[in-house]
Enzyme design. Structure first.
Site: not given
Length: 483
Positions: A291, A337
């Site tokens: 991420h 995320e």
């Protein structure tokens, strides 16, 4: 003249046929072993990903979703991948836009307080928290050490500031079980505010979830129960939580607390996607990912700059070697995320009508420690298929193969829940939560050799799964697991 016929014994004919079949079978295995060895050896000498990590950390820094820094990270990563010759797309994602704002706290009354003395506390607002009034609030504290203790002392909680003094279990972390230690503590970060609101508290403070106590608070996302009032919440440094606990054991302690975060309307951001096309089945995809966003207190080097740049480094390495697997290997730099995995959800939504094309997904989001092996959420019978990969990983000491019961990462959990096999690197995470979500998550904590090793591991994982003659068997569909 008639040709001479030579009669071979039946046993000899069978032996020759079996040898031919064995050679036919061995050829793909030999090719796989050769390719994996090339990837491993090249990856262990490749600094491309570490240089990308340094650029991400030093030139952009913190990458909170919705921020200008997050946008800049998307632009930087896309430009680098395009310059490398990869096919890059930016997938739009609506992401939360939460701003930390002013945060301060102090003890203004406590047993034995000298006249005119107050004590400043080190804390950080938890992601998604509501604000106090602009002038702040004051209130006596109620220190508890578990949800059960809070329930037992419910009658004392109304109008108080609840302090959850729950230590991070460093003994577990030191013995290689940092994930379990984190899991035991993070429930208070996630659920503490609503638990305190249920008993009438005005605010909730949680002891920071992490080790290496240098008076560093660790932030992270919290969640509100929609049936309960929303009260402000923050993480205290471990030392300050213990300090309050000691004084509260002697008598009443009163805090003054000011937290002024803002939850702004969602904004558009992007997942960064880059494809390295498959040679036979380019429509079938194996994801290798990390991420791109991070919390706002530091550079996000460990969480998850190391993972996302190692994943992009894996695709770049395969490109450099000219190795096209049967299926397409797709890099994804996920957005958001840290506060809800909006990027993972958006990718799933976009591809939900053709999930059969999503063959497997790999995510690295456990830090920048030395790689130790492979964690795989696959059917039990599938583990035997990983033998060639594990043999190739052995020279670099990444010898663990663990079957997991959960998704390989937060962003790929939606695919996992739909039956897509998911995997992740196993890395040494004993000190991961010393820096996780804190102001100490900076580039200087990274060992470049560990990045090289993670690039090699992830490139080998992705190539191996994408090259398999038959795809990994699907998992039984389940509900997404929220971390």
């Amino acid at each position: 003249m008639r040709p001479t016929l030579i009669a071979f014994p039946t046993a000899l004919i069978l032996t020759l046929l079996m040898a031919s079949a064995a050679q036919t079978q061995e050829a793909p295995d030999t090719a796989m072993a050769t390719a994996l060895g090339r990837i491993r050896d090249a990856g262990l000498h490749d600094d491309w990903a570490y240089k990308r990590l340094a650029d991400l950390c030093d030139k952009i820094g913190a990458r909170m979703s919705g921020s200008r820094q997050a946008d800049a990270a998307v632009e930087q990563m896309a430009a680098v991948l395009r310059a490398a010759g990869l096919n890059v797309t930016l997938q739009p994602v609506k992401v939360p836009h939460w701003i930390r704002g002013e945060e301060q706290a102090e003890m203004i009354e406590y047993p034995g307080r000298p006249a005119g003395i107050t004590q400043h506390l080190h804390l950080t607002t938890l992601g998604g928290s509501v604000a106090t009034p602009a002038q702040g609030i004051s209130g006596q504290v109620l220190v508890v050490h578990s949800f059960d203790e809070l329930s037992a002392r419910e009658g004392e909680a109304r109008g108080k500031i609840v302090v959850f003094d729950v230590p991070y279990n460093e003994a577990l972390a030191e013995n290689g079980r940092s994930g379990a230690a984190y899991g035991q503590g993070v429930v208070y970060r996630g659920q503490g505010a609503s638990a305190a609101a249920r008993v009438g508290a005005t605010a909730a403070l949680v002891r920071t979830v992490g080790g290496a106590n240098y008076r560093l608070p660790h932030t992270g996302q919290m969640n509100y129960d929609p049936k309960l009032p929303k009260i402000p919440t923050a993480a205290l440094s471990a030392e300050d939580a213990m300090w309050i606990s000691r004084l509260a054991a002697e008598g009443p302690v009163t805090l003054r607390l000011k937290l002024l975060p803002q939850s702004l309307p969602d904004v558009e951001s992007h997942n960064v996607i880059a494809d390295w096309a498959g040679r036979e089945r380019p429509e079938d995809v194996v994801i290798v990912s990390g991420h791109l966003d991070s919390w706002d207190l530091a550079q996000g080097a460990i969480d998850d700059g190391a993972g996302v740049t190692s994943a992009m480094g894996a695709v770049h390495l395969l490109q450099t070697l000219g190795l096209h697997a049967r299926r397409t290997i797709r890099f994804v730099g996920w957005m958001s995320e840290e506060n809800g995995s909006a990027g993972g959800q958006a990718y799933f939504n976009l591809n939900s009508a053709a999930l059969e094309r999503q063959i497997a997904a790999i995510e690295s989001d456990e830090g920048a420690g030395r790689p130790l092996g492979v964690s795989a959420h696959v059917l039990p019978a599938a583990l035997a298929q990983f033998s060639p990969l594990m043999t190739a990983l052995s020279p670099m000491g990444a010898t663990l193969l663990d079957r997991s019961e959960q998704a390989g990462g937060s962003d790929i959990r939606y695919l996992d829940a739909a039956g897509v096999p998911t995997l992740s690197p196993i890395v040494d995470s004993r000190t991961y939560f010393d820096y996780h979500h804190s102001a100490a998550d900076t580039l200087d904590k990274i060992d470049p050799d560990n990045i090289r090793r993670q690039v090699a591991l992830m490139a080998m994982m992705a190539y191996f799964v994408a090259e398999m003659p038959e795809a990994l068997a699907r998992l039984p569909p389940s509900n997404p697991r929220i971390r």
